[in-house]
Write an enzyme that holds these catalytic residues in place. Structure first.
Site, PDB file in Angstrom:
ATOM      1  CE  LYS A 279      10.121   1.499   5.881  1.00 29.22           C
ATOM      2  NZ  LYS A 279      11.213   1.185   4.961  1.00 29.22           N
TER       3      LYS A 279
ATOM      4  NE  ARG B 147      12.425   3.440  -2.202  1.00 31.92           N
ATOM      5  CZ  ARG B 147      12.055   2.592  -1.249  1.00 31.92           C
ATOM      6  NH1 ARG B 147      10.826   2.097  -1.232  1.00 31.92           N
ATOM      7  NH2 ARG B 147      12.902   2.210  -0.313  1.00 31.92           N
TER       8      ARG B 147
ATOM      9  CE1 TYR C 265     -23.349   3.503   2.203  1.00 28.03           C
ATOM     10  CE2 TYR C 265     -21.447   2.431   3.204  1.00 28.03           C
ATOM     11  CZ  TYR C 265     -22.439   3.399   3.232  1.00 28.03           C
ATOM     12  OH  TYR C 265     -22.503   4.253   4.292  1.00 28.03           O
TER      13      TYR C 265
ATOM     14  CG  MET D 285     -15.354   4.998   8.000  1.00 31.85           C
ATOM     15  SD  MET D 285     -15.809   6.737   8.166  1.00 31.85           S
ATOM     16  CE  MET D 285     -15.617   7.315   6.490  1.00 31.85           C
TER      17      MET D 285
HETATM   18  C1  LIG Z   1      11.689   0.003   4.869  1.00 31.39           C
HETATM   19  C2  LIG Z   1      13.114  -0.209   4.563  1.00 31.39           C
HETATM   20  C3  LIG Z   1      13.771  -1.351   5.034  1.00 31.39           C
HETATM   21  C4  LIG Z   1      13.035  -2.513   5.668  1.00 31.39           C
HETATM   22  O1  LIG Z   1      12.404  -3.228   4.634  1.00 31.39           O
HETATM   23  P1  LIG Z   1      11.538  -4.559   4.916  1.00 31.39           P
HETATM   24  O2  LIG Z   1      11.217  -5.058   3.562  1.00 31.39           O
HETATM   25  O3  LIG Z   1      10.325  -4.098   5.642  1.00 31.39           O
HETATM   26  O4  LIG Z   1      12.373  -5.461   5.706  1.00 31.39           O
HETATM   27  C5  LIG Z   1      15.131  -1.446   4.840  1.00 31.39           C
HETATM   28  N1  LIG Z   1      15.815  -0.470   4.181  1.00 31.39           N
HETATM   29  C6  LIG Z   1      15.196   0.634   3.692  1.00 31.39           C
HETATM   30  C7  LIG Z   1      16.007   1.649   2.971  1.00 31.39           C
HETATM   31  C8  LIG Z   1      13.838   0.793   3.855  1.00 31.39           C
HETATM   32  O5  LIG Z   1      13.232   1.872   3.353  1.00 31.39           O
END
Ligand SMILES: *Cc1c(COP(=O)(O)O)cnc(C)c1O
Length: 383
Positions: free
Chosen positions: A44, A142, A268, A320
């Site tokens: 993702k 979640r 800054y 930035m």
């Molecule tokens: C992002 C995610 C993973 C992968 O997790 P990592 O800690 O990056 O290996 C696996 N399962 C779900 C549901 C996730 O959201």
């Protein structure tokens, strides 16, 4: 319409080097760590900031067949790259996205009774809906069916009648700390839920482990593991040696060097005052490139960059497009405009940069900016 000049690499900006061979090697390592299970990959968020297409092609060439993304948009982009892969959309279906999911042959994760009902009616009258993952929440609070929703489902299993559930899954909250009792509690809850589900729909594939879950041992592997971060080289367990290969490096150039006298300030907020006559180098990378601004605050551990292997501390706030380094203690010949600076690389890991900024390596790599000039080493970048 004018040409897009934003991708021109003028030499002043920073370069992200992604080592695709290291990604492939990390995939092999994870596969060897979970010999009884299939190894999928969580890619993702543009493959955690490394770039979806080159990472997906490289993992596919390394033998990966099952990919997890967060959104339907990410799933559609990935379907275009890998026509035959199994692609699971973790956020699940919405009324608007059901037809897109079906048309692209994505597998949704069903995270709630609402999503189950939505998916059940997606196949048309009397037809079985396309296959999906069913997600039980065992402690993250979640995504996934919570305890109440799971009870409601088992009280009325007909809600699953027209759905083909290919895999049951849950997600670990504390796998990066192996002695946390939450791990065993989630494992027991997941086993019990799988057994109850199998009482309704028969044998079903199961998936629990993210990257750190792979390192908790075979009890946690089930049929399919879903690592993300470890593929990209982040340490799977807090405080343990990192067995993964680093996959990302960032190099930037010194743009300007100036001598600064005592009592002058840098950057800054005039927040950093030099305590001795110093040389300060200004480097062409900043928080818009993903270098965390918090790394330049005074609260955390000082972050260091490296010039020809010499440690140089960050000095002054990250802005930035620029950061400033105290180069007083390195040979003057190395502190000159055009000199290359390692911001991440053999000496500086994403996890160490994250620690200095009070965050985690995941956030550091996922926020790599669009402006970074990207260079891919090894792997498979194109068909
Ligand atoms: C992002 C995610 C993973 C992968 O997790 P990592 O800690 O990056 O290996 C696996 N399962 C779900 C549901 C996730 O959201």
């Amino acid at each position: 319409m004018g040409a897009d000049h934003s991708a021109i690499h003028d030499g002043s900006g920073a370069t992200l080097v992604v080592d695709l061979d290291a990604v492939a090697e990390n995939y092999d390592t994870l596969r060897q760590k979970s010999p009884g299970a299939e190894a999928g990959a969580a890619i993702k968020a543009d493959a955690y900031g490394l770039g979806l297409e080159p990472v997906a092609r490289t993992l596919s060439a390394a033998g990966c067949r099952t990919f997890f993304v967060a959104t339907v948009g990410e799933g559609l982009a990935l379907r275009h790259i890998l026509p035959a892969a199994e692609i699971i959309v973790l956020n699940g279906p919405s009324r608007e996205s059901v037809s897109l999911i079906l048309d692209a042959s994505l597998s949704p994760t069903l995270n709630s009774l609402h999503q189950i009902d939505l998916w059940r009616h997606s196949g048309g009258d009397g037809d079985e809906a396309a296959s999906a993952y069913l997600h039980f929440d065992t402690g993250m609070n979640r995504l996934g069916l919570g305890a109440d929703e799971a009870e409601a489902l088992f009280a009325d299993p007909s809600r699953l009648h027209d759905i083909s559930i290919s895999t049951v899954m849950s997600h670990l909250a504390c796998a990066d700390t192996p002695d946390n009792p939450m791990n065993a509690a989630q494992l027991a809850a997941f086993r019990a839920l799988r057994a109850r589900l199998e009482g309704v729909i028969g044998p079903v594939r199961a998936s629990l482990a993210n990257s750190p879950g792979v390192f908790l041992g075979p009890d946690y592997h089930f049929d399919l593991v879903r690592p993300g971060a470890a593929l990209f080289g982040l340490a799977p367990q807090i405080g343990a040696r990192n067995p993964m290969r680093q996959t990302v490096e960032i190099y930037a150039k010194i743009l300007q060097v100036r001598s600064v006298d005592t009592h002058m300030t840098v950057g800054y907020g005039a927040a950093h005052r030099v305590e001795r006559p110093s040389r300060i180098a200004t480097v062409g990378a900043g928080y818009a490139d993903g270098y965390p601004r918090a790394a330049g605050s005074r609260s955390g551990e000082t972050m260091h960059a490296f010039i020809a292997g010499h440690r140089v501390p960050l000095f002054g706030r990250v802005s930035m497009d620029l950061i400033t380094l105290d180069v007083s203690d390195i040979p003057e010949a190395l502190a000159v405009p055009g000199q290359e600076v390692e911001l991440l690389g053999p000496h500086a890991t994403p996890d160490s940069l994250a620690a200095s900024a009070g965050t985690i390596g995941y956030e550091v790599i996922a926020r790599f900016g669009n402006r970074l000039h990207r260079v891919y080493r090894g792997g498979v970048t194109r068909r």
